[in-house]
Write a protein that holds these residues in place. Structure first.
Motif, PDB file in Angstrom:
ATOM      1  N   CYS A 199       0.842  -1.190   0.000  1.00 49.42           N
ATOM      2  CA  CYS A 199       0.000   0.000   0.000  1.00 49.42           C
ATOM      3  C   CYS A 199       0.883   1.249   0.000  1.00 49.42           C
ATOM      4  O   CYS A 199       1.828   1.351   0.788  1.00 49.42           O
ATOM      5  CB  CYS A 199      -0.910   0.005   1.228  1.00 49.42           C
ATOM      6  SG  CYS A 199      -1.972   1.475   1.312  1.00 49.42           S
ATOM      7  N   ILE A 200       0.564   2.208  -0.892  1.00 51.11           N
ATOM      8  CA  ILE A 200       1.364   3.425  -0.971  1.00 51.11           C
ATOM      9  C   ILE A 200       1.034   4.393   0.163  1.00 51.11           C
ATOM     10  O   ILE A 200       1.780   5.326   0.417  1.00 51.11           O
ATOM     11  CB  ILE A 200       1.177   4.122  -2.335  1.00 51.11           C
ATOM     12  CG1 ILE A 200      -0.283   4.486  -2.563  1.00 51.11           C
ATOM     13  CG2 ILE A 200       1.718   3.264  -3.452  1.00 51.11           C
ATOM     14  CD1 ILE A 200      -0.529   5.319  -3.796  1.00 51.11           C
ATOM     15  N   LEU A 201      -0.077   4.157   0.862  1.00 45.55           N
ATOM     16  CA  LEU A 201      -0.468   5.043   1.948  1.00 45.55           C
ATOM     17  C   LEU A 201       0.112   4.606   3.288  1.00 45.55           C
ATOM     18  O   LEU A 201       0.745   5.394   3.976  1.00 45.55           O
ATOM     19  CB  LEU A 201      -1.994   5.121   2.034  1.00 45.55           C
ATOM     20  CG  LEU A 201      -2.703   5.676   0.797  1.00 45.55           C
ATOM     21  CD1 LEU A 201      -4.203   5.567   0.964  1.00 45.55           C
ATOM     22  CD2 LEU A 201      -2.281   7.096   0.542  1.00 45.55           C
ATOM     23  N   CYS A 202      -0.093   3.347   3.644  1.00 45.65           N
ATOM     24  CA  CYS A 202       0.333   2.894   4.973  1.00 45.65           C
ATOM     25  C   CYS A 202       1.504   1.925   4.933  1.00 45.65           C
ATOM     26  O   CYS A 202       2.088   1.615   5.970  1.00 45.65           O
ATOM     27  CB  CYS A 202      -0.830   2.254   5.714  1.00 45.65           C
ATOM     28  SG  CYS A 202      -1.393   0.706   4.976  1.00 45.65           S
ATOM     29  N   GLY A 203       1.845   1.397   3.758  1.00 43.01           N
ATOM     30  CA  GLY A 203       2.952   0.446   3.662  1.00 43.01           C
ATOM     31  C   GLY A 203       2.554  -0.978   3.983  1.00 43.01           C
ATOM     32  O   GLY A 203       3.397  -1.875   3.997  1.00 43.01           O
ATOM     33  N   GLY A 204       1.258  -1.225   4.263  1.00 44.07           N
ATOM     34  CA  GLY A 204       0.789  -2.570   4.579  1.00 44.07           C
ATOM     35  C   GLY A 204       0.667  -3.430   3.330  1.00 44.07           C
ATOM     36  O   GLY A 204       0.806  -2.963   2.201  1.00 44.07           O
ATOM     37  N   ARG A 205       0.411  -4.689   3.557  1.00 44.65           N
ATOM     38  CA  ARG A 205       0.302  -5.649   2.450  1.00 44.65           C
ATOM     39  C   ARG A 205      -1.150  -5.742   2.001  1.00 44.65           C
ATOM     40  O   ARG A 205      -2.047  -6.023   2.799  1.00 44.65           O
ATOM     41  CB  ARG A 205       0.806  -7.010   2.919  1.00 44.65           C
ATOM     42  CG  ARG A 205       0.846  -8.061   1.865  1.00 44.65           C
ATOM     43  CD  ARG A 205       2.147  -8.025   1.129  1.00 44.65           C
ATOM     44  NE  ARG A 205       2.181  -9.147   0.188  1.00 44.65           N
ATOM     45  CZ  ARG A 205       2.675  -9.055  -1.005  1.00 44.65           C
ATOM     46  NH1 ARG A 205       3.225  -7.951  -1.396  1.00 44.65           N
ATOM     47  NH2 ARG A 205       2.676 -10.086  -1.812  1.00 44.65           N
ATOM     48  N   MET A 206      -1.399  -5.491   0.706  1.00 43.85           N
ATOM     49  CA  MET A 206      -2.745  -5.596   0.163  1.00 43.85           C
ATOM     50  C   MET A 206      -2.968  -7.006  -0.367  1.00 43.85           C
ATOM     51  O   MET A 206      -2.022  -7.713  -0.703  1.00 43.85           O
ATOM     52  CB  MET A 206      -2.936  -4.591  -0.978  1.00 43.85           C
ATOM     53  CG  MET A 206      -2.843  -3.148  -0.536  1.00 43.85           C
ATOM     54  SD  MET A 206      -3.259  -1.987  -1.844  1.00 43.85           S
ATOM     55  CE  MET A 206      -1.860  -2.152  -2.927  1.00 43.85           C
ATOM     56  N   MET A 207      -4.239  -7.403  -0.430  1.00 43.18           N
ATOM     57  CA  MET A 207      -4.592  -8.707  -0.980  1.00 43.18           C
ATOM     58  C   MET A 207      -5.475  -8.494  -2.194  1.00 43.18           C
ATOM     59  O   MET A 207      -6.351  -7.624  -2.192  1.00 43.18           O
ATOM     60  CB  MET A 207      -5.336  -9.549   0.057  1.00 43.18           C
ATOM     61  CG  MET A 207      -4.459 -10.030   1.177  1.00 43.18           C
ATOM     62  SD  MET A 207      -5.358 -11.077   2.323  1.00 43.18           S
ATOM     63  CE  MET A 207      -5.875 -12.400   1.282  1.00 43.18           C
ATOM     64  N   PHE A 208      -5.256  -9.292  -3.248  1.00 44.75           N
ATOM     65  CA  PHE A 208      -6.079  -9.220  -4.450  1.00 44.75           C
ATOM     66  C   PHE A 208      -7.389  -9.928  -4.160  1.00 44.75           C
ATOM     67  O   PHE A 208      -7.418 -11.086  -3.795  1.00 44.75           O
ATOM     68  CB  PHE A 208      -5.347  -9.899  -5.613  1.00 44.75           C
ATOM     69  CG  PHE A 208      -6.081  -9.817  -6.903  1.00 44.75           C
ATOM     70  CD1 PHE A 208      -6.066  -8.660  -7.647  1.00 44.75           C
ATOM     71  CD2 PHE A 208      -6.805 -10.900  -7.378  1.00 44.75           C
ATOM     72  CE1 PHE A 208      -6.747  -8.572  -8.843  1.00 44.75           C
ATOM     73  CE2 PHE A 208      -7.483 -10.833  -8.568  1.00 44.75           C
ATOM     74  CZ  PHE A 208      -7.456  -9.660  -9.304  1.00 44.75           C
ATOM     75  N   SER A 209      -8.499  -9.205  -4.303  1.00 40.36           N
ATOM     76  CA  SER A 209      -9.789  -9.802  -3.968  1.00 40.36           C
ATOM     77  C   SER A 209     -10.664 -10.070  -5.188  1.00 40.36           C
ATOM     78  O   SER A 209     -11.393 -11.038  -5.223  1.00 40.36           O
ATOM     79  CB  SER A 209     -10.540  -8.910  -2.984  1.00 40.36           C
ATOM     80  OG  SER A 209     -10.805  -7.654  -3.575  1.00 40.36           O
ATOM     81  N   ARG A 210     -10.608  -9.185  -6.205  1.00 38.43           N
ATOM     82  CA  ARG A 210     -11.451  -9.396  -7.373  1.00 38.43           C
ATOM     83  C   ARG A 210     -10.924  -8.579  -8.544  1.00 38.43           C
ATOM     84  O   ARG A 210     -10.087  -7.708  -8.388  1.00 38.43           O
ATOM     85  CB  ARG A 210     -12.890  -9.019  -7.084  1.00 38.43           C
ATOM     86  CG  ARG A 210     -13.064  -7.553  -6.794  1.00 38.43           C
ATOM     87  CD  ARG A 210     -14.468  -7.238  -6.383  1.00 38.43           C
ATOM     88  NE  ARG A 210     -14.487  -5.887  -5.818  1.00 38.43           N
ATOM     89  CZ  ARG A 210     -15.460  -5.052  -5.970  1.00 38.43           C
ATOM     90  NH1 ARG A 210     -16.528  -5.406  -6.645  1.00 38.43           N
ATOM     91  NH2 ARG A 210     -15.412  -3.866  -5.447  1.00 38.43           N
ATOM     92  N   PHE A 211     -11.463  -8.883  -9.688  1.00 40.16           N
ATOM     93  CA  PHE A 211     -11.122  -8.195 -10.922  1.00 40.16           C
ATOM     94  C   PHE A 211     -12.407  -7.746 -11.588  1.00 40.16           C
ATOM     95  O   PHE A 211     -13.336  -8.528 -11.714  1.00 40.16           O
ATOM     96  CB  PHE A 211     -10.343  -9.134 -11.848  1.00 40.16           C
ATOM     97  CG  PHE A 211     -10.045  -8.538 -13.191  1.00 40.16           C
ATOM     98  CD1 PHE A 211      -9.028  -7.617 -13.331  1.00 40.16           C
ATOM     99  CD2 PHE A 211     -10.785  -8.892 -14.301  1.00 40.16           C
ATOM    100  CE1 PHE A 211      -8.749  -7.054 -14.557  1.00 40.16           C
ATOM    101  CE2 PHE A 211     -10.520  -8.341 -15.533  1.00 40.16           C
ATOM    102  CZ  PHE A 211      -9.492  -7.414 -15.665  1.00 40.16           C
ATOM    103  N   GLU A 212     -12.469  -6.488 -11.964  1.00 40.94           N
ATOM    104  CA  GLU A 212     -13.652  -5.968 -12.632  1.00 40.94           C
ATOM    105  C   GLU A 212     -13.288  -5.620 -14.066  1.00 40.94           C
ATOM    106  O   GLU A 212     -12.365  -4.849 -14.306  1.00 40.94           O
ATOM    107  CB  GLU A 212     -14.157  -4.706 -11.932  1.00 40.94           C
ATOM    108  CG  GLU A 212     -14.731  -4.975 -10.566  1.00 40.94           C
ATOM    109  CD  GLU A 212     -15.285  -3.719  -9.928  1.00 40.94           C
ATOM    110  OE1 GLU A 212     -15.638  -2.766 -10.660  1.00 40.94           O
ATOM    111  OE2 GLU A 212     -15.362  -3.688  -8.701  1.00 40.94           O
ATOM    112  N   SER A 213     -13.994  -6.194 -15.002  1.00 39.56           N
ATOM    113  CA  SER A 213     -13.745  -5.851 -16.403  1.00 39.56           C
ATOM    114  C   SER A 213     -14.819  -4.890 -16.881  1.00 39.56           C
ATOM    115  O   SER A 213     -15.953  -4.923 -16.398  1.00 39.56           O
ATOM    116  CB  SER A 213     -13.737  -7.107 -17.265  1.00 39.56           C
ATOM    117  OG  SER A 213     -15.018  -7.682 -17.277  1.00 39.56           O
TER     118      SER A 213
END
Length: 122
Positions: A86-100
């Motif tokens: 994350c560019i804001l907090c530095g935490g690890r993000m998880m991929f949850s979904r993809f929207e086309s």
């Protein structure tokens, strides 16, 4: 022209005329309407997964498992940036979904709203 000699496993040089080079290249082009049979027998798409392991077993060959790098690993090695950090907090993000089919404007607008919700305290 340089080429790799598979018999001696070395790079060699060969001098060809223009016509000879074109003739050698065109010898690999099939005739018009020629039917190419590429994968037949144990290499056919339908039987490859079933018969290749049996063939390797009979030939006493081991198959190396091919590991394909993930998108995140490739991006991290090329750009030296973790795409899931994350560019804001530095935490690890998880991929949850993809929207086309979502427009770029809608995506950017949503990210701006998220950025306003959480500010990093310095």
């Amino acid at each position: 022209m340089g080429y790799h000699d598979h018999r001696s496993n070395r790079a060699k040089e060969l001098e060809l005329s223009q016509m000879e080079l074109i003739a050698r290249i065109l010898s690999h082009v099939p005739e018009k309407y020629f039917k190419m049979v590429r994968n037949y027998g144990f290499l056919s798409n339908r039987l490859r997964g079933l018969l290749l392991p049996i063939l390797y077993e009979k030939l006493k060959q081991t198959v190396k498992e091919v590991v394909t790098p993930s998108y995140a690993a490739m991006l991290k090695s090329y750009v030296k940036v973790d795409p899931y950090e994350c560019i804001l907090c530095g935490g690890r993000m998880m991929f949850s979904r993809f929207e086309s089919g979502v427009s770029l404007y809608t995506l950017v607008l949503g990210l701006r709203r998220l950025a306003k919700l959480k500010r990093v305290e310095a």
